[in-house]
Design a protein around this motif. Structure first.
Motif, PDB file in Angstrom:
ATOM      1  N   GLY A   1      -1.127  85.433 -26.194  1.00 17.54           N
ATOM      2  CA  GLY A   1      -0.311  85.202 -27.263  1.00 17.54           C
ATOM      3  C   GLY A   1      -0.940  84.336 -28.641  1.00 17.54           C
ATOM      4  O   GLY A   1      -2.037  84.313 -28.547  1.00 17.54           O
ATOM      5  N   ASP A   2       0.024  83.881 -29.450  1.00 19.30           N
ATOM      6  CA  ASP A   2      -0.474  83.497 -30.497  1.00 19.30           C
ATOM      7  C   ASP A   2      -0.903  81.777 -30.199  1.00 19.30           C
ATOM      8  O   ASP A   2      -0.297  80.934 -29.413  1.00 19.30           O
ATOM      9  N   PRO A   3      -2.195  81.414 -30.518  1.00 13.63           N
ATOM     10  CA  PRO A   3      -2.688  80.092 -30.331  1.00 13.63           C
ATOM     11  C   PRO A   3      -2.196  79.018 -30.783  1.00 13.63           C
ATOM     12  O   PRO A   3      -1.605  79.203 -31.910  1.00 13.63           O
ATOM     13  N   VAL A   4      -1.801  77.970 -29.740  1.00 15.39           N
ATOM     14  CA  VAL A   4      -1.304  76.591 -30.604  1.00 15.39           C
ATOM     15  C   VAL A   4      -1.857  75.633 -29.631  1.00 15.39           C
ATOM     16  O   VAL A   4      -2.149  75.828 -28.381  1.00 15.39           O
TER      17      VAL A   4
ATOM     18  N   LYS B   1       9.868  68.977 -12.271  1.00 14.68           N
ATOM     19  CA  LYS B   1       8.513  69.125 -13.319  1.00 14.68           C
ATOM     20  C   LYS B   1       8.160  67.857 -13.998  1.00 14.68           C
ATOM     21  O   LYS B   1       9.056  67.338 -14.511  1.00 14.68           O
ATOM     22  N   GLN B   2       6.920  68.032 -14.283  1.00 15.33           N
ATOM     23  CA  GLN B   2       6.416  67.112 -15.235  1.00 15.33           C
ATOM     24  C   GLN B   2       6.600  67.512 -16.481  1.00 15.33           C
ATOM     25  O   GLN B   2       6.727  68.706 -16.809  1.00 15.33           O
ATOM     26  N   GLN B   3       6.889  66.751 -17.589  1.00 15.81           N
ATOM     27  CA  GLN B   3       7.245  67.079 -19.006  1.00 15.81           C
ATOM     28  C   GLN B   3       6.124  68.175 -19.704  1.00 15.81           C
ATOM     29  O   GLN B   3       6.580  69.101 -20.045  1.00 15.81           O
ATOM     30  N   GLY B   4       5.037  67.727 -19.524  1.00 18.86           N
ATOM     31  CA  GLY B   4       3.872  68.428 -19.967  1.00 18.86           C
ATOM     32  C   GLY B   4       4.037  70.019 -19.334  1.00 18.86           C
ATOM     33  O   GLY B   4       3.663  70.772 -20.100  1.00 18.86           O
ATOM     34  N   ASP B   5       3.963  70.167 -18.111  1.00 20.94           N
ATOM     35  CA  ASP B   5       4.307  71.473 -17.563  1.00 20.94           C
ATOM     36  C   ASP B   5       5.544  72.044 -18.234  1.00 20.94           C
ATOM     37  O   ASP B   5       5.564  73.552 -18.253  1.00 20.94           O
ATOM     38  N   VAL B   6       6.810  71.316 -18.421  1.00 26.68           N
ATOM     39  CA  VAL B   6       7.770  72.256 -18.739  1.00 26.68           C
ATOM     40  C   VAL B   6       7.592  72.553 -20.293  1.00 26.68           C
ATOM     41  O   VAL B   6       7.885  73.882 -20.768  1.00 26.68           O
ATOM     42  N   ILE B   7       6.830  71.973 -21.004  1.00 24.23           N
ATOM     43  CA  ILE B   7       6.576  72.276 -22.512  1.00 24.23           C
ATOM     44  C   ILE B   7       5.473  73.516 -22.481  1.00 24.23           C
ATOM     45  O   ILE B   7       5.596  74.510 -23.196  1.00 24.23           O
ATOM     46  N   LEU B   8       4.477  73.579 -21.752  1.00 22.66           N
ATOM     47  CA  LEU B   8       3.516  74.485 -21.531  1.00 22.66           C
ATOM     48  C   LEU B   8       4.538  75.842 -21.082  1.00 22.66           C
ATOM     49  O   LEU B   8       4.336  76.884 -21.660  1.00 22.66           O
ATOM     50  N   GLU B   9       5.277  75.879 -20.172  1.00 28.33           N
ATOM     51  CA  GLU B   9       6.263  76.886 -19.534  1.00 28.33           C
ATOM     52  C   GLU B   9       6.888  77.588 -20.782  1.00 28.33           C
ATOM     53  O   GLU B   9       6.945  78.739 -21.210  1.00 28.33           O
ATOM     54  N   LEU B  10       7.467  76.541 -21.747  1.00 32.86           N
ATOM     55  CA  LEU B  10       8.199  77.141 -22.783  1.00 32.86           C
ATOM     56  C   LEU B  10       7.413  77.653 -23.781  1.00 32.86           C
ATOM     57  O   LEU B  10       7.810  78.783 -24.362  1.00 32.86           O
TER      58      LEU B  10
ATOM     59  N   PRO C   1      -0.734  78.229 -25.366  1.00 31.17           N
ATOM     60  CA  PRO C   1      -1.053  76.812 -25.547  1.00 31.17           C
ATOM     61  C   PRO C   1      -2.527  76.411 -25.060  1.00 31.17           C
ATOM     62  O   PRO C   1      -3.003  76.811 -23.911  1.00 31.17           O
ATOM     63  N   ARG C   2      -3.242  75.676 -25.672  1.00 31.27           N
ATOM     64  CA  ARG C   2      -4.796  75.087 -25.256  1.00 31.27           C
ATOM     65  C   ARG C   2      -4.429  73.598 -25.534  1.00 31.27           C
ATOM     66  O   ARG C   2      -3.848  73.088 -26.360  1.00 31.27           O
ATOM     67  N   LEU C   3      -5.048  73.020 -24.262  1.00 29.05           N
ATOM     68  CA  LEU C   3      -5.144  71.472 -24.399  1.00 29.05           C
ATOM     69  C   LEU C   3      -6.429  70.827 -25.032  1.00 29.05           C
ATOM     70  O   LEU C   3      -7.339  71.379 -24.648  1.00 29.05           O
ATOM     71  N   PRO C   4      -6.101  69.912 -25.786  1.00 32.98           N
ATOM     72  CA  PRO C   4      -7.542  69.362 -26.140  1.00 32.98           C
ATOM     73  C   PRO C   4      -8.761  68.780 -25.170  1.00 32.98           C
ATOM     74  O   PRO C   4      -8.162  68.420 -23.987  1.00 32.98           O
TER      75      PRO C   4
ATOM     76  N   TYR D   1      -5.169  76.440 -35.991  1.00 33.24           N
ATOM     77  CA  TYR D   1      -3.635  76.659 -35.205  1.00 33.24           C
ATOM     78  C   TYR D   1      -2.749  75.505 -35.348  1.00 33.24           C
ATOM     79  O   TYR D   1      -3.483  74.214 -35.395  1.00 33.24           O
ATOM     80  N   PRO D   2      -1.649  75.508 -34.801  1.00 34.30           N
ATOM     81  CA  PRO D   2      -0.807  74.274 -35.289  1.00 34.30           C
ATOM     82  C   PRO D   2      -0.950  73.471 -33.935  1.00 34.30           C
ATOM     83  O   PRO D   2      -1.385  74.056 -32.893  1.00 34.30           O
ATOM     84  N   VAL D   3      -0.723  72.197 -34.114  1.00 36.90           N
ATOM     85  CA  VAL D   3      -0.671  71.327 -33.074  1.00 36.90           C
ATOM     86  C   VAL D   3       0.424  70.567 -33.043  1.00 36.90           C
ATOM     87  O   VAL D   3       1.411  70.298 -33.640  1.00 36.90           O
TER      88      VAL D   3
END
Length: 922
Positions: free
Chosen positions: A686-689, A708-717, A725-728, A769-771
């Motif tokens: 998909g589109d990188p973010v 679920k952890q908040q971070g996992d929820v956001i990644l799923e979304l 999504p990519r993580l720093p 890419y957007p952050v």
């Protein structure tokens, strides 16, 4: 301990009696340029409390002043006796069935009343500029008006009834026949005297006509003598005398207003004229037209704001004699608006304007026009020399004399050397405000001010027979000049009224009636230089309703007052004393640092910046070293914090949350979140973010184990919406630095921000890419730090802009509570948050009176009373069937969950659930 304080303690709870030097100083200040330090402050929550204060004051021959919000400009909300603060027990509201009347207590903010009336298409008549800060008690006691109110819709004209306590502690409710009957018997002498005064006044043709003439224009100089000619029944006379009496005749414990229509359609025009005279001639033509407001601005007023972004370029090209009118029309329908615009154009035909008049119905354009008008006063205040104060005087002239009077006033200000002065005002009422800066620390400057005021009085009264105070109240400022304006006969009538109601002269003495010809030049407030961050403060009090610590300890205005006093003492070589000792807790520890004060401040001061600076100065070398280690070893700290949460839950599982909360001083919360986990990167197409999970969401997991952890929820979304999504790299060791910034370690916090910036740059391919970040406070910090170098979004902003168009949502019924935290309010992104929530749920509850939750990063753990105080109003606002809530900051959600017993989570959880074909499970 004085006998006075001992007497009060026999009848009032300890927490309602304030005797410490710091808060007595802080409440010795209102929005005027006067200061008096009360002997004691009492917080009154009921009529019984008010009666206790009055009877105690009488017993000890000590004056009593009732204070609502302290936004008064003429010195009527201060005292050297007992200051009775009107508490939240008086913040009452009751609407009748057809919304034609609203019954309110003196402790509710005027803007809050209008917010509740808005769904009914109504509002109260008075519309002072301070309506979002001032309270009903002050609005009524000062007969406040405003830009659209005029003389037809002020408190006097829209009064339907009131409940008042007199100096002897007796109560009259004019809407209760039993109360009226009892009062008629118990106070027959008082009512008989009022009836006689009214009859004598009406039979005195010359005096009666004088009174009627004086109230044809705005007038708050002296008492409302028009009550004696407008009404015959003594109860009606008494009720209307209370309006504008500034607490000198009694305490208004409740008032009923006849509401007025709030038209939904509005249009505004900012019209420029070659000179003041032409503008004022236009005002005379507009007076009989269906216009809601006509605001006059002279050329210096326009100069003061002309360089603000977004304002018309022509403002910078106008001649030095130019002036402007801001004209607004309102109507119930779009057709009605067009008719009223046409009427204004017809009335203005043939009047010379710099460019053709154009009305706009676009809310953004109209808002820009009104920013011109509302920005003038603070612009002068912001540009003044440090150590000076900004004064706003308030006069009114017969409208036919407005042009000559304005030109004369300009000349008078120049003659006395006030070249920075500006003039603006409510032109339809002949009401002008003039703003100038003044140094009260120099006797020569005080003398110059005295000469100016003498000449202003001569101009207003002797030349134009106008009002020395049109809407700001007499106070101490104009009390020595009441007889000059009204004449001996009318002033003696006012003295009789004062003696009749307050024979011992204990109700706010020195206000309205004052025989000291120098009273307006005494008890002047010092304004020493303190800190560059806050030296521009004009002490108006607009910040106070938004502050989570207001009435717990100090408000932003009171913090600045205190810091100024500490600076004055330091400059004079005096010890800080108890004020310095108490400020550590009241000023620093209990400041949430949320910055909401800046959103209401006319000059944009963020008192949280002051707090952070002062906290940094107080840090010991050991504390600074520990915090610096934290910044350099954040990953270790994060792991230790998770371990602490795990241990805490193990202990609470055996001993309970209440026990753990008690031994931890409130740091351990009910429904404390479980230890969080850093999200694990997932490969997707998909589109990188770039997604940076903030430390709060990594350390503090969900309240329910196994969720679920908040971070996992956001990644799923993000993946569900077609993003990759990519993580720093090394994100679990990174932090934006907010935690150190809040402690005053600006340099160390900046270093953490720089490290995070480098990681985000690398992950986003140098901004390609957007952050996304998932905590509003952290996002706001990094947006400011990055200054546009990256496309950085708070999660709810990105979800609104980019996820909603890609997700298929199943809307839920609700209700769900929404908490808009201080960072979202400060950055102005609440509209997107509301739209995002509205896309997910049918019924949204947004509790009134809740702004910042007071958690303030770690404040909720360190000083839990701040969080509790900030959320004290939320309990009555949440319906029983509202079991959960959403916000955008993890620590805010912890505090909200602990205080309400409802589970608050990131809005990401709700969005993820609604984008699946299943119901919410809160």
């Amino acid at each position: 301990m004085s006998d006075l304080i001992q007497s009060l303690r026999q009848h009032l709870p300890e927490q309602q009696i304030i005797v410490d030097e710091l808060r007595r100083l802080a409440y010795g200040t209102d929005a005027s340029f006067y200061r008096l330090i009360p002997q004691v402050i009492t917080v009154i929550e009921s009529e019984n409390d008010a009666k206790t204060v009055l009877t105690t004051g009488k017993r000890h021959n000590t004056p009593v002043t009732f204070r609502a919000a302290g936004t008064s400009l003429s010195g009527q909300a201060i005292t050297n006796g007992i200051l009775a603060l009107i508490g939240e027990g008086f913040a009452t509201y009751e609407l009748n069935q057809d919304a034609s009347k609203v019954r309110v207590g003196p402790g509710i903010v005027g803007g809050e009343v209008n917010r509740r009336l808005a769904p009914h298409g109504k509002k109260i008549g008075p519309d002072p500029a301070s309506i979002n800060a001032c309270k009903i008690g002050g609005i009524a006691a000062n007969n406040a008006s405003g830009m659209c109110c005029g003389t037809a819709q002020n408190s006097y004209r829209t009064l339907a009834g009131l409940r008042v306590m007199l100096a002897d502690g007796s109560v009259l409710d004019t809407e209760d026949p039993l109360s009226v009957d009892a009062f008629t018997k118990s106070h027959a002498v008082l009512l008989g005297e009022l009836e006689r005064l009214g009859s004598d006044t009406r039979n005195n043709a010359r005096l009666a006509e004088r009174i009627r003439h004086k109230f044809k224009i705005k007038n708050t100089t002296g008492y409302s003598l028009n009550a004696l000619v407008d009404y015959e029944h003594p109860i009606d006379i008494l009720a209307h005398l209370m309006i504008g009496s500034e607490g000198t005749l009694g305490f208004i414990s409740r008032i009923t207003y006849r509401t007025v229509v709030e038209d939904p359609f509005k249009a505004s025009a900012l019209v420029f004229f070659p000179d003041i005279r032409t503008a004022c001639e236009a005002v005379i033509r507009l007076k009989p037209q269906p216009v809601a407001a006509v605001e006059l601005l002279d050329r210096p007023a326009l100069h003061s704001v002309e360089n603000k972004p977004g304002l018309p370029a022509i403002m910078r090209e106008l001649g030095e004699d130019a002036a402007a009118l801001l004209i607004e029309v309102r109507a119930a329908t779009a057709e009605g608006i067009n008719e009223r615009i046409a009427a204004v154009h017809a009335a203005m035909a043939g009047v010379a304007t710099v460019e053709p008049m154009q009305f706009s119905t676009d809310p953004a354009t109209c808002d820009m026009y009104w920013k011109v008008r509302k920005g003038t006063f603070p612009s002068v205040g912001a540009m003044r020399r440090t150590g000076t104060t900004v004064l706003i005087e308030d006069v009114a002239f017969p409208i036919v004399s407005l042009a000559d009077a304005t030109l004369d006033l300009q000349a008078l200000l120049r003659h006395h050397g006030y070249h920075e002065a500006i003039i603006f005002g409510h032109a339809l009422e002949g009401n002008l405000h003039f703003v100038f800066t003044q140094d009260f620390g120099d006797q020569a400057e005080v003398d110059r001010y005295a000469r100016l005021m003498d000449d202003v009085c001569d101009l207003v009264v002797k030349k134009y027979d106008g009002s020395l105070k049109a809407e700001h109240g007499t106070g101490r400022n104009m009390a020595p000049f009441v007889e000059l304006e009204w004449g001996k006969e009318a002033t003696e009538l006012m003295r009789k009224i004062k003696r009749l109601f307050d024979p011992d002269n204990l109700l706010n003495p020195g206000v309205i009636i004052n025989d000291n010809p120098q009273a307006h030049l005494e008890n002047l407030k010092p304004m020493p230089a303190a800190e560059d961050i806050v030296d521009r403060c004009i002490e108006c009090g607009f910040c106070e309703p938004l502050c989570p610590s207001h009435r717990l300890t100090l408000s932003p205005r009171q913090r600045i007052v205190s810091v100024r006093e500490l600076a004055r003492r330091a400059a004079a070589g005096q010890p800080a004393g108890a004020i310095g000792e108490d400020y550590a807790y009241m000023g620093l520890d209990t400041c949430a640092g949320c910055g909401l004060c800046s959103t209401a401040c006319p000059v944009g001061i963020n008192t949280g910046d002051l707090t952070r600076r002062l906290r940094g100065r107080k840090l010991s070398d050991t504390s600074r070293a520990v915090n610096a280690w934290t910044g350099n070893n954040f990953g270790t700290l994060a792991n230790a914090s998770r371990l602490g949460l795990s241990v805490g839950h193990a202990v609470s599982g055996v001993l309970g949350d209440n026990f753990l909360s008690r031994i931890s001083g409130g740091a351990w919360k009910k429904n404390m979140p479980h230890a969080g986990k850093a999200p694990v990167a997932r490969s997707s197409q998909g589109d990188p973010v770039v997604y940076f999970p903030t430390c709060g969401s990594r350390i503090f997991g969900p309240a329910t184990a196994g969720e679920k952890q908040q971070g996992d929820v956001i990644l799923e979304l993000l993946i569900r919406a077609g993003y990759a999504p990519r993580l720093p790299e090394g994100f679990d060791k990174l932090c934006c630095g907010q935690m150190l910034a809040s402690k005053g370690m600006a340099e160390e916090a900046e270093a953490m921000s720089n490290t995070l910036e480098a990681a985000l740059m690398a992950a986003s391919d140098n901004g390609r890419y957007p952050v996304i970040m998932d905590a509003s406070a952290c996002t706001a910090r990094m947006v400011e730090h990055l200054a546009g170098r990256l496309q950085l979004y708070d999660f709810h902003e990105f979800a609104h802009d980019a996820l909603l168009p890609r997700l298929q949502l199943t809307k839920q019924a609700g209700p769900i509570a929404l908490h808009i935290n201080c960072s979202v309010r400060r950055t102005g992104s609440e509209a997107k948050l509301k739209k995002l929530l509205a896309a997910c749920v049918e019924q949204v509850v947004e509790p009134a009176g809740v702004n910042c939750c007071g958690f303030g990063g770690d404040r909720g753990f360190v000083v839990p009373e701040l969080n509790q105080h900030a959320l004290r109003k939320i309990h009555d606002e949440l319906p029983a069937n509202c079991g959960c809530g959403v916000s955008t900051n993890r620590t805010c959600e912890i505090g909200l969950t602990a205080e309400t017993g409802r589970t608050y989570q990131s809005i990401a959880y709700l969005l993820e659930q609604c984008s699946r074909p299943q119901d919410i499970a809160c």
